[in-house]
Design an enzyme around this catalytic site. Structure first.
Site, PDB file in Angstrom:
ATOM      1  N   LYS A   1      72.725  94.287 -40.273  1.00 57.73           N
ATOM      2  CA  LYS A   1      73.061  94.242 -41.687  1.00 57.73           C
ATOM      3  C   LYS A   1      72.258  93.123 -42.325  1.00 57.73           C
ATOM      4  O   LYS A   1      71.824  92.169 -41.667  1.00 57.73           O
ATOM      5  CB  LYS A   1      74.554  94.020 -41.917  1.00 57.73           C
ATOM      6  CG  LYS A   1      75.120  92.696 -41.432  1.00 57.73           C
ATOM      7  CD  LYS A   1      74.922  91.466 -42.322  1.00 57.73           C
ATOM      8  CE  LYS A   1      75.412  91.664 -43.720  1.00 57.73           C
ATOM      9  NZ  LYS A   1      75.248  90.372 -44.501  1.00 57.73           N
TER      10      LYS A   1
ATOM     11  N   THR B   1      77.575  94.385 -46.175  1.00 59.71           N
ATOM     12  CA  THR B   1      78.101  93.716 -47.366  1.00 59.71           C
ATOM     13  C   THR B   1      77.496  94.398 -48.598  1.00 59.71           C
ATOM     14  O   THR B   1      77.994  95.428 -49.018  1.00 59.71           O
ATOM     15  CB  THR B   1      77.805  92.203 -47.337  1.00 59.71           C
ATOM     16  OG1 THR B   1      76.418  91.985 -47.045  1.00 59.71           O
ATOM     17  CG2 THR B   1      78.652  91.505 -46.291  1.00 59.71           C
TER      18      THR B   1
ATOM     19  N   ASN C   1      73.775  89.994 -57.697  1.00 62.72           N
ATOM     20  CA  ASN C   1      74.170  88.640 -57.331  1.00 62.72           C
ATOM     21  C   ASN C   1      74.939  87.924 -58.426  1.00 62.72           C
ATOM     22  O   ASN C   1      75.745  87.033 -58.144  1.00 62.72           O
ATOM     23  CB  ASN C   1      72.951  87.828 -56.912  1.00 62.72           C
ATOM     24  CG  ASN C   1      72.507  88.191 -55.497  1.00 62.72           C
ATOM     25  OD1 ASN C   1      73.103  87.742 -54.536  1.00 62.72           O
ATOM     26  ND2 ASN C   1      71.497  89.045 -55.399  1.00 62.72           N
TER      27      ASN C   1
ATOM     28  N   THR D   1      70.869  85.428 -43.776  1.00 64.44           N
ATOM     29  CA  THR D   1      72.116  86.174 -43.872  1.00 64.44           C
ATOM     30  C   THR D   1      71.949  87.580 -43.326  1.00 64.44           C
ATOM     31  O   THR D   1      71.794  88.540 -44.044  1.00 64.44           O
ATOM     32  CB  THR D   1      72.673  86.203 -45.300  1.00 64.44           C
ATOM     33  OG1 THR D   1      73.928  86.869 -45.255  1.00 64.44           O
ATOM     34  CG2 THR D   1      71.764  86.880 -46.270  1.00 64.44           C
TER      35      THR D   1
ATOM     36  N   GLU E   1      68.557  93.423 -51.817  1.00 66.19           N
ATOM     37  CA  GLU E   1      69.434  93.751 -52.942  1.00 66.19           C
ATOM     38  C   GLU E   1      68.634  94.207 -54.155  1.00 66.19           C
ATOM     39  O   GLU E   1      67.817  93.480 -54.701  1.00 66.19           O
ATOM     40  CB  GLU E   1      70.293  92.530 -53.285  1.00 66.19           C
ATOM     41  CG  GLU E   1      71.343  92.275 -52.221  1.00 66.19           C
ATOM     42  CD  GLU E   1      72.009  90.918 -52.318  1.00 66.19           C
ATOM     43  OE1 GLU E   1      73.107  90.782 -51.763  1.00 66.19           O
ATOM     44  OE2 GLU E   1      71.418  90.018 -52.935  1.00 66.19           O
TER      45      GLU E   1
END
Length: 408
Positions: free
Chosen positions: A184, A158, A403, A195, A281
């Site tokens: 992932k 993602t 985000n 996640t 991220e």
């Protein structure tokens, strides 16, 4: 090949299809603007399986379908995975779509439906674009090539910057046993499964219940010891599939080399966990916190996760600020047993605190250490013999940017 110890070897070019019996592939359906977004793992025969799921009480439809499949016989032969749409919080239509993905995959590859698992990741709350997914399932052509494994690795991403995979081999009963993993995960990562997806393949001969026993033990020391942002998602899981084609004697805790298999699984999962933490991220730095001298192992992990999960520790690392006060504060609110007079803290090779007393150190030296791609923080509590580790990443400006614009 890289020999990790006398019995386990890392296979640098190994992939999910290195263990005997497995195939994979991935392709682009158009659910995402670019990059592959649909993938499949196949086993030549029904594989024994173990699974661990997110602890979020709101769980997406694909998890329910996968649980339903595994509950029938404890075996899987295919895992169909999409990225770009989580099929979470989508009500009855989401359930129908997840079961339809399972049905079409089973039909395409001539399998019983309960031999198919479904996994989805991406944006929550949007109906699955089945007009893109279903025709694409029928185009999948898995094989056992390195290129096809790479296509699968990309299909599950993602916001990840890069693919994540690893592979090891060992010898059990004189037979070569291979294990590989693909994962992932880069945001909404919090201890106790969040996640992330992790798919592990092995050709070891082991029954599903024993595989589940090993996976639970290893998960507590690997995937449950990473944190990026404190959020726990709705979709994600670890699936481990055993094709049983290596030819070793069936593995149980009574087997002379059971510990070797568990260590093989631990190394595989730890590699994937660290890759996930490193790819947080916007992250620039992998943070590893090692705790010694805790009351027990559980509390050592508890303290390590408290420190690596601290937003203030994360921002200090990003800013290359040798602010050990943020570290000891996170130790203090970890709810572990501590002696406030006996804590040692070091960043890299530089000790900053000895028996809870500050030591003189060079701010410039520690600042340079904090600019490395990996930063190690060592804590000794001196209240017991418990040891533990946790992994995370720094918190950067890019985390907010990524985000803030995730849906756009």
């Amino acid at each position: 090949m890289l020999t990790i110890d006398k019995k386990i070897t890392k296979i640098e070019k190994g992939t999910l299809v290195t263990p005997s019996g497995f195939q994979a592939t991935g392709l682009h359906t158009g659910v995402k603007r670019k990059r592959n977004d649909l993938g499949i793992i196949m086993c030549d025969t029904p594989a024994n399986v173990a699974a661990v799921y997110t602890t979020n009480v709101i769980q997406a439809a694909p998890l329910q379908v996968t649980k339903d499949s595994i509950a029938k016989e404890g075996k899987l032969q295919a895992v169909i995975v999409n990225s770009g749409n989580a099929n979470a919080c989508t009500g009855k239509q989401g359930e129908r779509d997840a079961y339809e993905m399972r049905r079409v995959t089973a039909e395409q590859f001539l399998l019983p439906e309960n031999y198919v698992a479904v996994a989805s990741t991406g944006i929550i709350g949007l109906d699955m674009p089945m007009d893109k997914i279903i025709p694409s399932i029928k185009q999948l052509k898995p094989d056992a090539t390195e290129a096809s494994a790479a296509q699968f690795n990309e299909s599950i991403l993602t916001t990840d910057v890069y693919t994540k995979s690893t592979c090891y081999q060992t010898t059990i009963n004189g037979k070569t046993v291979s294990m590989a993993g693909s994962a992932k995960g880069s945001g909404m990562i919090n201890p106790n499964m969040a996640t992330m997806f992790s798919f592990v393949t092995t050709d070891a001969v082991i029954e599903s219940d024993m595989l589940q026993l090993a996976l639970k033990e290893v998960t507590d020391k690997t995937f449950n010891c990473i944190t990026i942002d404190g959020d726990t998602s709705t979709n994600d899981m670890v699936l481990t599939l055993a094709s049983e084609q290596a030819g070793n004697e069936t593995l149980t805790p009574e087997h002379d080399e059971w510990h070797l298999f568990v260590e093989l699984l631990r190394k595989t999962c730890e590699d994937l966990a660290k890759l996930i933490a490193r790819d947080g991220e916007g992250a620039t730095t992998l943070i590893e916190v090692e705790v010694n001298g805790a009351y027990n192992e559980s509390q050592a992990n508890q303290v390590a996760k408290s420190v690596v999960g601290s937003s203030l520790v994360k921002t200090a690392v990003f800013g290359a600020d040798a602010n050990w006060g943020r570290i000891i504060a996170a130790v203090g609110y970890s709810n572990a047993v501590i002696n406030v007079d006996t804590i040692d803290i070091a960043i890299g090779p530089v000790q900053l605190l000895k028996d809870s007393q500050p030591l003189a150190f060079s701010e410039d030296e520690v600042s340079e250490i904090l600019k490395n791609e990996t930063v190690k923080i060592a804590i000794d509590l001196k209240v017991g013999d418990g040891t533990g580790k946790a992994w995370g990443c720094d918190l950067t400006y890019d985390y907010v940017r990524i985000n803030a614009s995730y849906r756009s």
